[in-house]
Design a protein around this motif. Structure first.
Motif, short mmCIF file in Angstrom:
data_model
loop_
_atom_site.label_atom_id
_atom_site.label_comp_id
_atom_site.label_asym_id
_atom_site.label_seq_id
_atom_site.Cartn_x
_atom_site.Cartn_y
_atom_site.Cartn_z
N UNK A 33 9.43 11.85 5.73
CA UNK A 33 9.59 11.53 4.31
C UNK A 33 8.57 10.46 3.91
N UNK A 34 8.47 9.42 4.72
CA UNK A 34 7.53 8.35 4.43
C UNK A 34 6.09 8.85 4.52
N UNK A 35 5.85 9.76 5.45
CA UNK A 35 4.51 10.30 5.63
C UNK A 35 4.10 11.13 4.42
N UNK A 36 5.07 11.87 3.84
CA UNK A 36 4.79 12.69 2.67
C UNK A 36 4.39 11.81 1.49
N UNK A 37 5.11 10.70 1.31
CA UNK A 37 4.78 9.77 0.24
C UNK A 37 3.43 9.11 0.51
N UNK A 38 3.22 8.83 1.77
CA UNK A 38 2.01 8.16 2.24
C UNK A 38 0.77 8.98 1.89
N UNK A 39 0.88 10.31 1.96
CA UNK A 39 -0.25 11.18 1.68
C UNK A 39 -0.68 11.14 0.23
N UNK A 40 0.24 10.82 -0.66
CA UNK A 40 -0.02 10.90 -2.09
C UNK A 40 -0.51 9.60 -2.70
N UNK A 41 -0.32 8.48 -2.02
CA UNK A 41 -0.61 7.18 -2.60
C UNK A 41 -2.06 6.74 -2.40
N UNK A 42 -2.61 6.13 -3.43
CA UNK A 42 -3.99 5.63 -3.38
C UNK A 42 -3.94 4.10 -3.38
N UNK A 43 -4.56 3.46 -2.40
CA UNK A 43 -4.48 2.00 -2.29
C UNK A 43 -5.19 1.25 -3.43
N UNK A 44 -6.33 1.76 -3.86
CA UNK A 44 -7.06 1.10 -4.95
C UNK A 44 -6.58 1.61 -6.30
N UNK A 45 -6.13 0.68 -7.13
CA UNK A 45 -5.58 1.06 -8.42
C UNK A 45 -6.55 0.83 -9.58
N UNK A 46 -7.70 0.22 -9.29
CA UNK A 46 -8.69 -0.01 -10.34
C UNK A 46 -10.08 -0.14 -9.71
N UNK A 47 -11.11 0.02 -10.52
CA UNK A 47 -12.48 -0.13 -10.04
C UNK A 47 -12.76 -1.58 -9.64
N UNK A 48 -12.09 -2.51 -10.31
CA UNK A 48 -12.29 -3.92 -9.99
C UNK A 48 -11.91 -4.21 -8.54
N UNK A 49 -10.80 -3.63 -8.10
CA UNK A 49 -10.38 -3.82 -6.70
C UNK A 49 -11.39 -3.23 -5.74
N UNK A 50 -12.06 -2.15 -6.16
CA UNK A 50 -13.07 -1.53 -5.30
C UNK A 50 -14.34 -2.38 -5.26
N UNK A 51 -14.65 -3.05 -6.37
CA UNK A 51 -15.89 -3.82 -6.46
C UNK A 51 -15.81 -5.13 -5.67
N UNK A 52 -14.60 -5.61 -5.44
CA UNK A 52 -14.44 -6.82 -4.64
C UNK A 52 -14.86 -6.56 -3.20
N UNK A 53 -15.34 -7.60 -2.54
CA UNK A 53 -15.68 -7.46 -1.13
C UNK A 53 -14.45 -7.73 -0.27
N UNK A 54 -14.60 -7.46 0.98
CA UNK A 54 -13.50 -7.74 1.91
C UNK A 54 -13.13 -9.22 1.87
#
Length: 219
Positions: A88-109
């Motif tokens: 069940x958790x794995x099914x939900x896990x497949x659908x979720x995207x960690x980055x919710x905005x471009x700003x989060x992607x533009x940040x460095x580690x």
């Protein structure tokens, strides 16, 4: 007296006859039959492993078998529950995207890590946990162990990381599960959970500096 003995013998023959035994078996419930077969199977297995049990009386062996069956059934039930929950958790896990905005992607580690530290100092452990995970994800991206994209799910990152190092992929899976719970399940993280999560991330970052050690071993 002779007739009485004859009658008893006739009754005994009837009870031992195939027709009566067939009727008696049919009258038993399916669960009863399965229960008896399970006990018989377990008894045979126990006799193979512990020959001394073969000579034990039925009254002594019965409770032992029942106890073992109960333990085995309980273990199977627990295992089934864990597998179902994982799916069940794995099914939900497949659908979720960690980055919710471009700003989060533009940040460095490092930017995400610094933000996690700032939020931690304010007691915002749930948000800090989220930035720790994104920091780890972008660190892997910067080292080209996976390719971060805003449309990708954690399952896709898991699959990419699995090609580099399967052990790392399993660790990523466990960290991503908690990340999904706080991001999409609106779960609040307590301080002791955060400390454990941060420790896992820091240990992994320290290890990852040396690269995916023995990566070919896990391919």
């Amino acid at each position: 007296m002779e007739n009485l003995d004859k009658a008893k013998e006739d009754i005994r023959d009837i009870l031992n006859g195939k027709e009566y035994q067939l009727y008696a078996n049919e009258s038993k419930s399916i669960l009863t039959i399965w229960w008896e077969r399970a006990k018989e199977w377990l008894a045979n297995q126990l006799e193979k492993m512990f020959p001394s049990l073969e000579s034990a009386s039925n009254s002594a062996a019965g409770p032992i078998l029942i106890t073992i069956i109960v333990v085995v059934v309980a273990m199977i039930a627990i295992l089934a529950f864990l597998l179902v929950r994982r799916q069940v958790r794995k099914r939900k896990y497949k659908e979720n995207k960690p980055f919710q905005s471009l700003k989060e992607m533009e940040w460095t580690f490092q930017t995400h890590f610094d933000e996690a530290t700032r939020l931690e100092s304010q007691g915002e452990y749930t948000l800090s946990t989220r930035h720790l995970f994104l920091s780890l994800l972008l660190y892997f991206h910067e080292n080209e162990w996976l390719v971060a994209k805003i449309w990708k799910t954690n399952w896709e990152y898991y699959d990419e990381l699995r090609k580099v190092n399967r052990e790392w992929a399993d660790r990523f899976f466990n960290l991503a599960l908690l990340f999904d719970e706080i991001t999409y399940g609106e779960r609040t993280i307590e301080k002791h959970e955060y400390i454990k999560y941060k420790s896992l991330v820091l240990d992994w970052l320290s290890e990852a500096k040396e690269g995916p050690i023995n990566a070919t071993k896990y391919k």
